[in-house]
Scaffold this motif. Structure first.
Motif, PDB file in Angstrom:
ATOM      1  N   VAL A  22     -36.470 -58.883 -54.586  1.00 37.05           N
ATOM      2  CA  VAL A  22     -37.186 -59.963 -53.903  1.00 37.05           C
ATOM      3  C   VAL A  22     -38.205 -60.599 -54.826  1.00 37.05           C
ATOM      4  O   VAL A  22     -38.285 -61.831 -54.950  1.00 37.05           O
ATOM      5  N   VAL A  23     -39.025 -59.778 -55.483  1.00 37.38           N
ATOM      6  CA  VAL A  23     -40.085 -60.302 -56.352  1.00 37.38           C
ATOM      7  C   VAL A  23     -39.496 -61.020 -57.558  1.00 37.38           C
ATOM      8  O   VAL A  23     -39.919 -62.131 -57.916  1.00 37.38           O
ATOM      9  N   VAL A  24     -38.509 -60.406 -58.198  1.00 42.87           N
ATOM     10  CA  VAL A  24     -37.928 -60.988 -59.410  1.00 42.87           C
ATOM     11  C   VAL A  24     -37.243 -62.316 -59.094  1.00 42.87           C
ATOM     12  O   VAL A  24     -37.407 -63.312 -59.823  1.00 42.87           O
ATOM     13  N   PRO A  62     -45.308 -53.978 -63.500  1.00 43.64           N
ATOM     14  CA  PRO A  62     -44.633 -54.567 -62.333  1.00 43.64           C
ATOM     15  C   PRO A  62     -43.592 -55.584 -62.758  1.00 43.64           C
ATOM     16  O   PRO A  62     -43.709 -56.229 -63.808  1.00 43.64           O
ATOM     17  N   SER A  78     -37.928 -64.298 -56.700  1.00 43.00           N
ATOM     18  CA  SER A  78     -38.948 -65.290 -56.354  1.00 43.00           C
ATOM     19  C   SER A  78     -39.598 -65.860 -57.601  1.00 43.00           C
ATOM     20  O   SER A  78     -39.897 -67.068 -57.663  1.00 43.00           O
ATOM     21  N   VAL A  79     -39.828 -65.013 -58.612  1.00 39.36           N
ATOM     22  CA  VAL A  79     -40.440 -65.488 -59.855  1.00 39.36           C
ATOM     23  C   VAL A  79     -39.542 -66.514 -60.543  1.00 39.36           C
ATOM     24  O   VAL A  79     -40.018 -67.545 -61.048  1.00 39.36           O
ATOM     25  N   GLY A 134     -33.088 -61.976 -52.339  1.00 35.58           N
ATOM     26  CA  GLY A 134     -34.536 -61.835 -52.423  1.00 35.58           C
ATOM     27  C   GLY A 134     -35.253 -63.154 -52.227  1.00 35.58           C
ATOM     28  O   GLY A 134     -36.268 -63.235 -51.516  1.00 35.58           O
ATOM     29  N   ARG A 135     -34.756 -64.200 -52.846  1.00 36.93           N
ATOM     30  CA  ARG A 135     -35.349 -65.522 -52.672  1.00 36.93           C
ATOM     31  C   ARG A 135     -35.215 -65.973 -51.223  1.00 36.93           C
ATOM     32  O   ARG A 135     -36.129 -66.599 -50.661  1.00 36.93           O
ATOM     33  N   PHE A 177     -37.890 -64.291 -49.198  1.00 32.83           N
ATOM     34  CA  PHE A 177     -39.198 -64.890 -49.458  1.00 32.83           C
ATOM     35  C   PHE A 177     -39.372 -66.186 -48.675  1.00 32.83           C
ATOM     36  O   PHE A 177     -40.425 -66.432 -48.061  1.00 32.83           O
ATOM     37  N   PHE A 205     -42.779 -58.558 -61.595  1.00 37.06           N
ATOM     38  CA  PHE A 205     -43.154 -59.964 -61.707  1.00 37.06           C
ATOM     39  C   PHE A 205     -43.897 -60.236 -63.014  1.00 37.06           C
ATOM     40  O   PHE A 205     -43.767 -61.312 -63.596  1.00 37.06           O
TER      41      PHE A 205
END
Length: 344
Positions: free
Chosen positions: A274-276, A158, A278-279, A286-287, A290, A160
């Motif tokens: 979105v996930v990347v 994944p 956010s990390v 994406g952020r 979130f 993240f």
């Protein structure tokens, strides 16, 4: 003669183009309708979720005013009409969390995601095509099997988790790159550009690793198929060097499905970032999504989802337009007129 052929086959082409436009318009309508239904399908009162309602001590009169401000006191069909009227004017509402127009927020955050996704896609494409071509040329050998196995392992990770590993290695242990943010220096210029580029390395590398496996497997499969074609064997019989066969004969034909996949990946990465983001706390779309989810900012979520849908639709339209230009075989041959009946 050319004019007669164009006139004869023009209506069919127009019908096919009209059908495509209708399909994409239906997709946009469905996505926009789901966006409208988002706050209505959520359990409870939208005002309660957005502002806390009476639980925060707001007077009932103030709650009613908030509901009127969002048009929630009107019938659903009337709200739906107002929603579409706002879309046609380019009005996506006001963000509850930021108290700013949603359009302004999207225009502010979107360029960061476009640059990140664009650079990552180019790197993933180059890496996937190069390694996929190498693996196909050595098909059946141990190096090919090892390469495919390694790519499958990376492709199963994944995004993240890849990002967290990169942060632990290159940001925490080695201290080579920053692990969060878009730019710590205000303004513009070379210093700002260098700082922004250094902060884009780790999220960009994460998206590249998470994406290039698809390009690798697709390129390898297409190259294996093309290398068995008669024209490749003919080129080898003529004494064409291996490099010329791989690059000028096999790869040019194998890149046709890969080029189509590029446009599709561009559309999907807009939502996959979105996930990347956010990390890495990267200030992209994406952020923003979130933060809108955590704040239950429905107007911002609606605008972001609609923008992603338009991006995916635009990518599919681009694929439909580019592929016939790259591969003449998929172009429809002009239909021949039906033979005239022979009468006695």
């Amino acid at each position: 003669m050319l004019a007669e052929r164009s006139a004869r086959h023009g209506p069919g082409t127009l019908r096919r183009a009209g059908a495509k436009v209708g399909q994409y318009a239906l997709v946009v309508w469905a996505a926009a309708t789901l966006n409208f239904a988002l706050p209505h399908l959520a359990p409870g009162d939208p005002v309660q979720y957005l502002y806390g309602g009476e639980s925060l001590g707001l007077a009932p009169e103030l709650v009613d005013e908030i509901r009127k401000g969002y048009g929630l006191d009107r019938p659903v069909l009337e709200q739906y009409g107002m929603f579409w009227a706002g879309l046609l004017r380019g009005d996506l509402g006001i963000s509850v969390e930021y108290n700013r127009p949603v359009v302004d927020l999207l225009l502010e955050y979107l360029p960061w995601t476009v640059v990140l996704v664009g650079v990552s896609t180019v790197l993933a494409l180059l890496l996937g095509v190069a390694l996929g071509t190498w693996a196909a040329w050595h098909r059946g050998k141990r190096r090919d099997a090892a390469g495919v196995a390694a790519v499958l392992v990376l492709d199963s990770m994944p995004g993240f988790w890849i990002g967290m590993i990169l942060i632990a290695v290159f940001a925490v242990t080695l201290g080579w790159f920053p692990s969060y943010g878009g730019a710590a220096i205000d303004g513009s210029g070379l210093a700002w550009l260098a700082d922004a580029a250094s902060r884009m390395v780790l999220p960009g590398l994460t998206l590249t690793i998470a994406t290039f496996g698809g390009f690798f497997l697709l390129t390898r499969a297409a190259m294996v198929t093309v290398l068995d074609e008669p024209f490749v064997r003919l080129a080898r019989a003529k004494g064409v060097p291996d490099r010329g066969i791989a690059v000028h004969h096999a790869l040019r034909n194998a890149l046709l499905p890969v080029s189509t996949n590029v446009t599709l990946v561009l559309g999907s990465l807009l939502s996959g970032a979105v996930v990347v983001e956010s990390v890495f706390a990267y200030p992209g779309l994406g952020r923003l999504i979130f933060e809108a989810v955590t704040a239950r900012d429905y107007p911002l979520l609606q605008g972001a989802f609609l923008l992603i849908t338009l991006g995916v639709v635009a990518a599919n339209v681009l694929a439909d337009l580019i592929y016939p230009l790259l591969d003449p075989r998929v172009r429809r041959a002009p239909a021949r007129p039906a033979p005239k009946a022979v009468t006695a």
